[in-house]
Motif scaffolding. Structure first.
Motif, PDB file in Angstrom:
ATOM      1  N   GLY A   7       0.865  -1.177   0.000  1.00 21.64           N
ATOM      2  CA  GLY A   7       0.000   0.000   0.000  1.00 21.64           C
ATOM      3  C   GLY A   7       0.900   1.225   0.000  1.00 21.64           C
TER       4      GLY A   7
ATOM      5  N   GLN B 184       6.261  -4.571   2.853  1.00 24.06           N
ATOM      6  CA  GLN B 184       4.821  -4.643   3.119  1.00 24.06           C
ATOM      7  C   GLN B 184       4.483  -5.744   4.115  1.00 24.06           C
ATOM      8  OE1 GLN B 184       6.239  -4.603   0.107  1.00 24.06           O
ATOM      9  NE2 GLN B 184       5.555  -6.269  -1.216  1.00 24.06           N
TER      10      GLN B 184
ATOM     11  N   CYS C 283       3.740  -3.823   7.079  1.00 23.90           N
ATOM     12  CA  CYS C 283       2.860  -2.682   6.772  1.00 23.90           C
ATOM     13  C   CYS C 283       2.345  -2.010   8.051  1.00 23.90           C
ATOM     14  CB  CYS C 283       1.685  -3.162   5.920  1.00 23.90           C
ATOM     15  SG  CYS C 283       0.489  -1.870   5.569  1.00 23.90           S
TER      16      CYS C 283
ATOM     17  N   ASP D 208      -2.988  -1.216   4.807  1.00 26.87           N
ATOM     18  CA  ASP D 208      -3.490  -0.875   3.480  1.00 26.87           C
ATOM     19  C   ASP D 208      -2.749  -1.640   2.378  1.00 26.87           C
ATOM     20  OD1 ASP D 208      -4.893   0.428   1.507  1.00 26.87           O
ATOM     21  OD2 ASP D 208      -3.536   2.166   1.471  1.00 26.87           O
ATOM     22  N   PHE D 209      -2.653  -2.954   2.531  1.00 26.11           N
ATOM     23  CA  PHE D 209      -1.992  -3.777   1.518  1.00 26.11           C
ATOM     24  C   PHE D 209      -3.021  -4.762   0.970  1.00 26.11           C
ATOM     25  CE2 PHE D 209      -1.505  -5.653   5.739  1.00 26.11           C
ATOM     26  CZ  PHE D 209      -2.077  -6.893   5.541  1.00 26.11           C
TER      27      PHE D 209
END
Ligand code: BGC
Ligand code: ZN
Length: 360
Positions: free
Chosen positions: A96, A106, A109, A113-114
Motif C-alpha cells: 500500500g 509490506q 505494513c 493498506d496492503f
C-alpha cells in the motif's frame, strides 16, 4: 480455464470456468500455474473463519491460493529479468502507501493498506493461468527443485520470523561460548508445515530442537525429525520439561499452549507466535506478568515476509534437498488434481502435512 473460487463471507469453494487473463501490460508476465499449496489460511478462508478476507474491488468472488509455483509463458515489452520457460514463485502481499510498504517491507505494513493474493483484495494463484508484475515474481534459478519450490512461500514466513529472533536475541549479547547457537534449546508446538519448517530451520542452525503435536498418524513427523536431527514427541509421550526451553515457537494458535509456554520458557527466553487462532482463551494472571518481567521474556508475533526472505527460503530448500534427500519430499504428504482438492480444502485429512495441487 479452470479456477478455484470462494465467495468471502460464505463457506465453501468451487471449481469453475473463469476469465482468461487480459492482454499483457509492458511490465507483466503471463504465467502457467504448475503447483499451488494448501495451508491453514486457505482452510480458514473456505470455512469463513477469517475476518479479513475480501474479493478484489468490484468483485463478489475471490480466486483462492497464495502458495504458488508457475512457469513463464510470455513476457511484456518492459520485462527484463524473465523469459518464457523460467520458473517463478509469486509473492503474496502487495504494498500500500505506508513507509514500510514503500521500501518493499509490506510484510511490516504500518496501516493495513496492503492486498494479499488469494486472501484479501487480489485474486490468487489457484487457476490455470494468470498475469502478474515482474517485480512480484521470484525466479527459481534451480529448476531441478521441481514441486519442492512450492514450499518457498510458507518457508519465507519462517525465514523472516527466524531473522526477527536472531535480531532480538542480540539483546543478550553473546549467545553460546563458541559463538554459535549450539547451547540453545527450542521447542516447537504443532507439526503442520509451518511448525515443521521452524524445526528444520532451527535444527540446521545448530539449536537443540524438540517438537510436539497431538498425533502423527502416518509417522511423517517422526520420520522427518530423524533425518533432520531433532526430537519429536506426541503429546502423550512428551517429556515433562518440554516447555522449559530458550526459545518456544507456537504454530498451533492454541491459547492454552501459548500460556504454558509463557510460564515454562527459561530466563532470557523467547516466545515466538506464528499460529493464528481459531478461538479459545487463556487467563493472564498478575503473577505471570511479574514472571515475564523478572525473566526478561521476549514475546513477539510475526507474519509474512519480504522478497529477501523468499530468496533465502529458496536457498534453504536447495540446501535441505542436498542435506536430507527425503525430508522435503516427505513433508509434501499429499497431491491433488484441482477437482480433487475441493473437499480437502474444507477439512484437513489426518496425517497431512503439506497438500499441494498439481495444475499442469
Ligand atoms: C501467508 C502470509 C500472509 C498470511 C495472512 C499466510 O498464510 O503465508 O503471507 O500474510 O497468511 O494471515
Ligand atoms: Zn499459507
Amino acid at each position: 480455464m479452470k479456477g478455484i473460487v470462494v465467495t468471502p463471507g460464505k463457506v465453501g469453494a468451487v471449481i469453475k470456468d473463469i476469465e482468461e487473463p487480459g492482454p499483457l501490460k509492458p511490465h507483466q508476465v503471463l504465467l502457467k500455474t504448475l503447483y499451488t499449496g494448501i495451508c491453514g489460511t486457505d482452510r480458514g478462508i473456505v470455512t469463513n473463519m477469517l475476518g479479513f478476507v475480501r474479493p478484489p474491488p468490484d468483485a463478489q468472488e475471490l480466486v483462492l491460493g497464495h502458495e504458488g509455483l508457475a512457469e513463464v509463458l510470455e513476457v511484456g515489452d518492459e520485462v527484463s529479468g524473465l523469459r518464457p520457460g523460467d520458473m517463478v514463485v509469486p509473492m503474496v502481499r502487495r504494498p500500500g502507501g505506508c513507509l514500510q510498504c514503500s521500501i518493499g517491507r509490506q510484510d511490516n505494513c504500518e496501516d493495513g493498506d496492503f492486498v494479499e493474493a488469494g486472501i484479501r483484495g487480489l485474486n490468487g494463484f489457484m487457476r490455470e493461468r494468470f498475469a502478474d508484475e515482474e517485480q512480484y515474481l521470484i525466479k527459481v534459478e534451480d529448476k531441478s527443485l521441481g514441486r519442492l519450490a512450492v514450499l518457498t512461500e510458507p518457508l519465507k514466513n519462517v525465514v523472516k520470523a527466524y531473522e526477527v529472533y536472531t535480531t532480538l536475541a542480540k539483546r543478550f549479547g553473546v549467545l553460546c561460548k563458541d559463538s554459535t547457537y549450539g547451547c540453545k534449546s527450542v521447542t516447537v508446538a504443532g507439526m503442520g508445515p509451518i511448525g515443521m519448517l521452524f524445526a528444520m530451520i532451527f535444527a540446521t542452525n545448530e539449536f537443540n530442537v524438540r517438537a510436539f503435536d497431538i498425533h502423527d498418524t502416518r509417522g511423517t513427523a517422526a520420520g522427518i525429525a530423524k533425518q533432520v536431527g531433532f526430537e519429536f514427541f506426541t503429546v502423550d509421550g512428551m517429556p515433562e520439561d518440554i516447555m522449559k526451553s530458550d526459545v518456544f515457537v507456537d504454530a498451533t494458535g492454541n491459547p492454552g499452549v501459548v500460556g504454558s509456554a509463557l510460564n515454562g520458557v527459561k530466563r532470557n527466553g523467547f516466545v515466538i507466535l506464528f499460529g493464528t487462532s481459531s478461538g479459545g482463551e487463556y487467563k493472564l494472571t498478575g503473577e505471570l506478568v511479574t514472571q515475564l518481567v523478572e525473566k526478561n521474556t521476549t514475546v513477539f508475533g510475526s507474519v509474512d515476509g519480504a522478497k529477501e526472505h523468499y530468496l533465502e527460503a529458496l536457498n534453504y530448500i536447495s540446501m535441505w534437498r542436498d542435506m536430507f534427500p527425503h525430508a522435503l519430499d516427505m513433508l509434501i504428504t499429499d497431491e491433488d488434481k484441482p477437482e480433487g482438492a475441493i473437499t480437502n480444502l474444507i477439512k484437513k485429512p489426518q496425517g497431512e502435512i503439506k497438500r499441494v495441487i498439481r495444475w499442469g
